[in-house]
Design a protein around this motif. Structure first.
Motif, mmCIF file in Angstrom:
data_model
loop_
_atom_site.group_PDB
_atom_site.id
_atom_site.type_symbol
_atom_site.label_atom_id
_atom_site.label_comp_id
_atom_site.label_asym_id
_atom_site.label_seq_id
_atom_site.Cartn_x
_atom_site.Cartn_y
_atom_site.Cartn_z
ATOM 1 N N GLN A 38 0.835 -1.207 0.000
ATOM 2 C CA GLN A 38 0.000 0.000 0.000
ATOM 3 C C GLN A 38 0.867 1.254 0.000
ATOM 4 O O GLN A 38 1.762 1.405 0.843
ATOM 5 C CB GLN A 38 -0.930 0.002 1.204
ATOM 6 C CG GLN A 38 -2.021 1.061 1.115
ATOM 7 C CD GLN A 38 -3.120 0.828 2.131
ATOM 8 O OE1 GLN A 38 -2.863 0.362 3.228
ATOM 9 N NE2 GLN A 38 -4.346 1.159 1.762
ATOM 10 N N GLN A 39 0.593 2.135 -0.946
ATOM 11 C CA GLN A 39 1.352 3.383 -1.081
ATOM 12 C C GLN A 39 0.788 4.414 -0.096
ATOM 13 O O GLN A 39 -0.342 4.865 -0.231
ATOM 14 C CB GLN A 39 1.227 3.913 -2.507
ATOM 15 C CG GLN A 39 1.878 5.259 -2.754
ATOM 16 C CD GLN A 39 3.397 5.179 -2.683
ATOM 17 O OE1 GLN A 39 3.976 5.228 -1.603
ATOM 18 N NE2 GLN A 39 4.037 5.051 -3.832
ATOM 19 N N ARG A 40 1.580 4.738 0.915
ATOM 20 C CA ARG A 40 1.125 5.691 1.918
ATOM 21 C C ARG A 40 1.726 7.080 1.717
ATOM 22 O O ARG A 40 1.212 8.072 2.230
ATOM 23 C CB ARG A 40 1.458 5.182 3.318
ATOM 24 C CG ARG A 40 0.639 3.943 3.700
ATOM 25 C CD ARG A 40 1.003 3.454 5.103
ATOM 26 N NE ARG A 40 0.070 2.433 5.548
ATOM 27 C CZ ARG A 40 0.166 1.150 5.218
ATOM 28 N NH1 ARG A 40 1.157 0.758 4.433
ATOM 29 N NH2 ARG A 40 -0.723 0.282 5.664
ATOM 30 N N PRO A 42 2.724 9.505 -1.282
ATOM 31 C CA PRO A 42 2.746 9.752 -2.737
ATOM 32 C C PRO A 42 4.065 10.355 -3.224
ATOM 33 O O PRO A 42 4.395 10.249 -4.407
ATOM 34 C CB PRO A 42 1.585 10.732 -2.949
ATOM 35 C CG PRO A 42 0.712 10.556 -1.744
ATOM 36 C CD PRO A 42 1.647 10.227 -0.604
ATOM 37 N N PRO A 47 9.541 2.928 -6.880
ATOM 38 C CA PRO A 47 9.820 1.612 -6.286
ATOM 39 C C PRO A 47 10.870 0.849 -7.086
ATOM 40 O O PRO A 47 11.062 1.080 -8.285
ATOM 41 C CB PRO A 47 8.467 0.911 -6.334
ATOM 42 C CG PRO A 47 7.737 1.568 -7.467
ATOM 43 C CD PRO A 47 8.184 2.998 -7.456
ATOM 44 N N PRO A 53 3.468 -0.403 -5.817
ATOM 45 C CA PRO A 53 2.594 0.274 -4.862
ATOM 46 C C PRO A 53 1.165 0.353 -5.396
ATOM 47 O O PRO A 53 0.942 0.418 -6.611
ATOM 48 C CB PRO A 53 3.220 1.667 -4.765
ATOM 49 C CG PRO A 53 3.894 1.870 -6.080
ATOM 50 C CD PRO A 53 4.381 0.507 -6.509
ATOM 51 N N TYR A 54 0.200 0.333 -4.488
ATOM 52 C CA TYR A 54 -1.199 0.505 -4.880
ATOM 53 C C TYR A 54 -1.849 1.444 -3.873
ATOM 54 O O TYR A 54 -1.376 1.607 -2.733
ATOM 55 C CB TYR A 54 -1.931 -0.832 -4.937
ATOM 56 C CG TYR A 54 -2.064 -1.530 -3.602
ATOM 57 C CD1 TYR A 54 -3.100 -1.215 -2.723
ATOM 58 C CD2 TYR A 54 -1.142 -2.503 -3.201
ATOM 59 C CE1 TYR A 54 -3.215 -1.830 -1.488
ATOM 60 C CE2 TYR A 54 -1.247 -3.126 -1.967
ATOM 61 C CZ TYR A 54 -2.292 -2.790 -1.111
ATOM 62 O OH TYR A 54 -2.392 -3.393 0.111
ATOM 63 N N THR A 55 -2.944 2.076 -4.275
ATOM 64 C CA THR A 55 -3.667 2.961 -3.364
ATOM 65 C C THR A 55 -4.911 2.289 -2.798
ATOM 66 O O THR A 55 -5.301 2.551 -1.659
ATOM 67 C CB THR A 55 -4.063 4.254 -4.088
ATOM 68 O OG1 THR A 55 -4.794 3.929 -5.283
ATOM 69 C CG2 THR A 55 -2.828 5.062 -4.470
#
Length: 364
Positions: A38-40, A42, A47, A53-55
């Motif tokens: 999880q991309q915390r 931005p 990466p 990464p995902y939102t």
């Protein structure tokens, strides 16, 4: 008619930093594994390769679900079930799915335990990190043979997958079932099944397994497994449409009692390498197209219907019959040359260890 897979590698899915740390450990031990986290932030740096990464977890999983051979989720089982449930297609095509806790204490085989390889992957991953594998498929617990795994190992196409569960339950419960397997693909693995060798009469009333390239008699509970033992030799006039070739293939297989699901490859003359219709026909069936030169075809002296016309135009006495025999590695020609205005076709069966003792099927 086999659909080639375009999947690759494993996807490791994490929600928390603790899970991501465990995921990175696994990624280093598993070749071709991608880690999703999880991309915390931005503004974080790009990466590293293999890191994604995902939102939002659900859309990310749905997008990638059928792109991988397997998925490892390091999170609660309930989250995983709710997310992946809409993505199920069928047990013969769904990817393997594993669930792990963040402490790495247990690894659960959740989906596609046999055909998808989840059970084997569960044992592998658990062994890597010292976890306890959790496998609940009945055949693994009871020690009974798993039909889907046996079929995959023997390269048998499962034509009636809806009957897998019924026949597996027969094996698990030790209830009567029969096996027609004239070439001994699975006979040694299924000694508990009643062996049927004579199909001239009616099949037993019990559920059964049919392992053959020939069409079975009507039966309400028959698991049909197709061995990849048939090879087609094809000749055609220049510019013959793919549909005409396909129509003749389907008609010939049907009218001679053969299953096109057992067709493994198509052979032809090398000067047909640029024949669009033949190429498209092979691609439609997802089959390899194998080419032979005149010298190779000319060495086959067992063709039953040599043609002086073909020899005059091409320099060999046979294309389809000779190509079928060569493609099958000098197997048995079971359907001699058939033809339409533009297509010639013959079918050969590869040499099999038990073929000498196998019964003759009247539809051949």
């Amino acid at each position: 008619m086999k659909t080639p897979t375009k999947r690759h590698g494993l996807a490791i899915w994490t929600l928390t930093q603790t899970a991501a740390d465990l995921g990175r450990r696994l990624q280093q031990m598993l070749p071709d594994a991608s880690l999703y986290f999880q991309q915390r932030d931005p503004s974080a740096d790009a990466p590293a390769p293999g890191m994604h990464p995902y939102t939002a977890l659900k859309p990310a999983v749905h997008k990638a679900f059928h792109q991988y051979t397997g998925h490892i989720f390091i999170m609660a089982t309930g989250i995983v079930v709710r997310i992946i449930a809409p993505m199920f297609i069928r047990k013969t095509t769904d990817p393997a799915v594993l669930v792990m806790d963040e402490a790495g204490a247990h690894v659960i085989s959740l989906l596609s335990g046999h055909l998808g390889g989840a059970n084997a992957l569960t044992r592998q991953v658990a062994g890597m990190i010292g976890a306890t594998p959790v496998i609940t498929t009945a055949s693994d617990i009871s020690g009974a043979p798993a039909l889907d795994l046996l079929a995959a190992a023997a390269d048998l196409y499962v034509e009636t997958p809806s009957l897998l569960k019924r026949l597996q339950m027969c094996l698990l419960d030790n209830t009567p079932c029969f096996l027609y397997d004239p070439y001994d693909f699975l006979a040694a693995d299924l000694p508990m099944a009643e062996r049927v060798t004579d199909t001239a009469g009616r099949l037993p009333a019990t559920p059964g397994i049919w392992i053959s390239h020939t069409e079975p008699p009507d039966h309400p509970e028959l698991l049909v497994l197709r061995p990849q033992v048939l090879f087609a030799g094809i000749g055609c006039n220049r510019g013959t449409p793919a549909q005409e070739i396909l129509d003749h293939l389907v008609h010939t297989f049907s009218s001679t009692g053969q299953s096109i699901r057992s067709l493994s490859a198509i052979g032809t003359l090398d000067i047909k390498a640029d024949e669009a219709g033949l190429t498209v026909a092979a691609e439609t069936l997802h089959l390899p197209l194998i080419y032979f030169d005149r010298e190779a075809l000319g060495r086959v002296d067992t063709v039953p219907t040599p043609s002086s016309v073909v020899h005059h135009h091409i320099g060999v006495h046979s294309v389809c019959e000779a190509a079928a025999i060569l493609t099958s590695r000098n197997g048995e020609l079971i359907v001699p040359k058939t033809k339409t205005r533009n297509v010639t076709l013959a079918i050969a069966r590869t040499a099999l260890p038990s073929s000498a003792s196998a019964p003759v099927i009247s539809s051949i």
